[in-house]
Write a protein that holds these residues in place. Structure first.
Motif, PDB file in Angstrom:
ATOM      1  N   THR A  24     107.979  32.181   0.077  1.00  0.00           N
ATOM      2  CA  THR A  24     107.244  31.431   1.096  1.00  0.00           C
ATOM      3  C   THR A  24     108.130  31.215   2.314  1.00  0.00           C
ATOM      4  N   ILE A  25     107.581  31.562   3.478  1.00  0.00           N
ATOM      5  CA  ILE A  25     108.250  31.296   4.751  1.00  0.00           C
ATOM      6  C   ILE A  25     107.547  30.105   5.380  1.00  0.00           C
ATOM      7  N   ASN A  26     108.288  29.052   5.661  1.00  0.00           N
ATOM      8  CA  ASN A  26     107.749  27.880   6.337  1.00  0.00           C
ATOM      9  C   ASN A  26     107.774  28.162   7.841  1.00  0.00           C
ATOM     10  N   VAL A  27     106.649  28.625   8.381  1.00  0.00           N
ATOM     11  CA  VAL A  27     106.581  29.043   9.778  1.00  0.00           C
ATOM     12  C   VAL A  27     106.610  27.845  10.724  1.00  0.00           C
ATOM     13  N   VAL A  28     106.359  26.642  10.222  1.00  0.00           N
ATOM     14  CA  VAL A  28     106.407  25.446  11.074  1.00  0.00           C
ATOM     15  C   VAL A  28     107.757  25.338  11.776  1.00  0.00           C
ATOM     16  N   GLN A  29     108.828  25.768  11.120  1.00  0.00           N
ATOM     17  CA  GLN A  29     110.146  25.665  11.734  1.00  0.00           C
ATOM     18  C   GLN A  29     110.304  26.593  12.940  1.00  0.00           C
ATOM     19  N   TYR A  30     109.441  27.601  13.076  1.00  0.00           N
ATOM     20  CA  TYR A  30     109.486  28.504  14.218  1.00  0.00           C
ATOM     21  C   TYR A  30     108.473  28.104  15.294  1.00  0.00           C
ATOM     22  N   LEU A  31     107.363  27.528  14.884  1.00  0.00           N
ATOM     23  CA  LEU A  31     106.228  27.241  15.752  1.00  0.00           C
ATOM     24  C   LEU A  31     106.390  25.895  16.442  1.00  0.00           C
ATOM     25  N   GLU A  32     105.743  25.739  17.584  1.00  0.00           N
ATOM     26  CA  GLU A  32     105.656  24.434  18.241  1.00  0.00           C
ATOM     27  C   GLU A  32     104.800  23.570  17.311  1.00  0.00           C
ATOM     28  N   ALA A  33     105.431  22.751  16.505  1.00  0.00           N
ATOM     29  CA  ALA A  33     104.744  22.031  15.431  1.00  0.00           C
ATOM     30  C   ALA A  33     103.839  20.913  15.926  1.00  0.00           C
ATOM     31  N   GLU A  34     104.126  20.369  17.096  1.00  0.00           N
ATOM     32  CA  GLU A  34     103.246  19.336  17.612  1.00  0.00           C
ATOM     33  C   GLU A  34     103.247  19.351  19.133  1.00  0.00           C
ATOM     34  N   GLY A  35     102.173  18.804  19.670  1.00  0.00           N
ATOM     35  CA  GLY A  35     102.013  18.753  21.115  1.00  0.00           C
ATOM     36  C   GLY A  35     100.749  17.985  21.438  1.00  0.00           C
ATOM     37  N   THR A  36     100.341  18.009  22.706  1.00  0.00           N
ATOM     38  CA  THR A  36      99.157  17.267  23.124  1.00  0.00           C
ATOM     39  C   THR A  36      98.257  18.131  24.005  1.00  0.00           C
ATOM     40  N   PHE A  37      97.023  17.698  24.130  1.00  0.00           N
ATOM     41  CA  PHE A  37      96.071  18.274  25.065  1.00  0.00           C
ATOM     42  C   PHE A  37      95.087  17.178  25.428  1.00  0.00           C
ATOM     43  N   GLN A  38      94.278  17.424  26.435  1.00  0.00           N
ATOM     44  CA  GLN A  38      93.342  16.420  26.940  1.00  0.00           C
ATOM     45  C   GLN A  38      91.920  16.727  26.486  1.00  0.00           C
ATOM     46  N   VAL A  39      91.145  15.660  26.248  1.00  0.00           N
ATOM     47  CA  VAL A  39      89.717  15.769  25.961  1.00  0.00           C
ATOM     48  C   VAL A  39      89.028  14.719  26.821  1.00  0.00           C
ATOM     49  N   GLY A  40      88.004  15.140  27.538  1.00  0.00           N
ATOM     50  CA  GLY A  40      87.238  14.217  28.373  1.00  0.00           C
ATOM     51  C   GLY A  40      85.767  14.539  28.296  1.00  0.00           C
ATOM     52  N   ALA A  41      84.998  14.015  29.225  1.00  0.00           N
ATOM     53  CA  ALA A  41      83.555  14.258  29.248  1.00  0.00           C
ATOM     54  C   ALA A  41      83.254  15.741  29.433  1.00  0.00           C
ATOM     55  N   GLY A  42      84.164  16.469  30.079  1.00  0.00           N
ATOM     56  CA  GLY A  42      83.982  17.904  30.288  1.00  0.00           C
ATOM     57  C   GLY A  42      84.487  18.767  29.157  1.00  0.00           C
ATOM     58  N   GLY A  43      85.054  18.180  28.121  1.00  0.00           N
ATOM     59  CA  GLY A  43      85.552  18.943  26.971  1.00  0.00           C
ATOM     60  C   GLY A  43      87.060  18.992  26.899  1.00  0.00           C
ATOM     61  N   ILE A  44      87.563  19.991  26.186  1.00  0.00           N
ATOM     62  CA  ILE A  44      89.002  20.177  25.959  1.00  0.00           C
ATOM     63  C   ILE A  44      89.632  20.802  27.201  1.00  0.00           C
ATOM     64  N   SER A  45      90.825  20.337  27.562  1.00  0.00           N
ATOM     65  CA  SER A  45      91.550  20.927  28.674  1.00  0.00           C
ATOM     66  C   SER A  45      93.009  21.108  28.268  1.00  0.00           C
ATOM     67  N   PRO A  46      93.530  22.313  28.220  1.00  0.00           N
ATOM     68  CA  PRO A  46      92.827  23.577  28.423  1.00  0.00           C
ATOM     69  C   PRO A  46      92.043  23.973  27.171  1.00  0.00           C
ATOM     70  N   ASN A  47      91.062  24.831  27.337  1.00  0.00           N
ATOM     71  CA  ASN A  47      90.249  25.309  26.214  1.00  0.00           C
ATOM     72  C   ASN A  47      90.197  26.826  26.283  1.00  0.00           C
ATOM     73  N   PRO A  48      90.889  27.545  25.434  1.00  0.00           N
ATOM     74  CA  PRO A  48      91.661  27.050  24.297  1.00  0.00           C
ATOM     75  C   PRO A  48      93.070  26.615  24.689  1.00  0.00           C
ATOM     76  N   LYS A  49      93.628  25.732  23.878  1.00  0.00           N
ATOM     77  CA  LYS A  49      95.033  25.325  23.962  1.00  0.00           C
ATOM     78  C   LYS A  49      95.793  26.338  23.112  1.00  0.00           C
ATOM     79  N   THR A  50      96.719  27.070  23.717  1.00  0.00           N
ATOM     80  CA  THR A  50      97.446  28.129  23.015  1.00  0.00           C
ATOM     81  C   THR A  50      98.817  27.628  22.589  1.00  0.00           C
TER      82      THR A  50
END
Length: 181
Positions: A24-50
């Protein structure tokens, strides 16, 4: 002389044998494990969040044969904006491929999980997914260099501009195959 022949046959049999393995490779150690994005009346910004792409490398051993792999993920979302209420859904899709420029093509999508986010007003909402890799994704792993990434998308909206935190709790690549001694 017979003993030498027996030893030679035993050595040849051992060389032809292969031992099954799971890793098993724990890919979390390579990936951006956490972050933020915005949600408002117009939806997710950015959509999609990459998230990503992130390169994972290893030094392939010619004695190892990779026969299959499964990706498991669990991602949790939390509102950082008190008093916000939510509706719609969030989807988290995991990708794996051999090229960073083409990683987010549909053919590289491994697994996807979607979740209604009305519960974000009261706490954490998690989504998870699991799937086996395709032959082209296995070829990327066998090469010694592959890329992983994710996309967060969906129809989520909020009664006010809100910040959502995502956190990858599990992003495991389980590889199986055999190894020759």
């Amino acid at each position: 002389m017979q003993r030498m022949v027996r030893l030679a046959i035993l050595a040849a049999l051992l060389a032809a044998c292969s031992i099954p393995f799971n890793y098993t490779i724990n890919v979390v150690q390579y990936l951006e494990a956490e972050g933020t994005f915005q949600v408002g009346a117009g939806g997710i910004s950015p959509n999609p969040k990459t998230v990503g792409p992130v390169q994972v490398t290893w030094d392939p051993d010619p004695r190892v044969t990779v026969a299959g792999a499964t990706l498991n993920f669990k991602v949790c979302f939390t509102s950082l904006t008190p008093g916000a209420s939510f509706s719609g859904d969030l989807s988290y899709a995991a990708y794996l491929g051999g090229n960073d420029a083409t990683l987010f093509q549909e053919s590289n999508k491994v697994a996807q999980g979607t979740r209604d986010i009305a519960g974000l007003s009261n706490g954490q909402v998690c989504t998870e997914g699991q799937a086996s890799l395709t032959e082209s994704q296995l070829a990327a792993i066998r090469s010694g260099t592959f890329f992983v990434g994710a996309r967060i998308s969906g129809s989520a909206i909020s009664n006010q501009e809100a910040t959502i935190r995502y956190r990858a709790e599990v992003f495991d690549l389980r590889i199986s195959g055999s190894v020759r001694p």
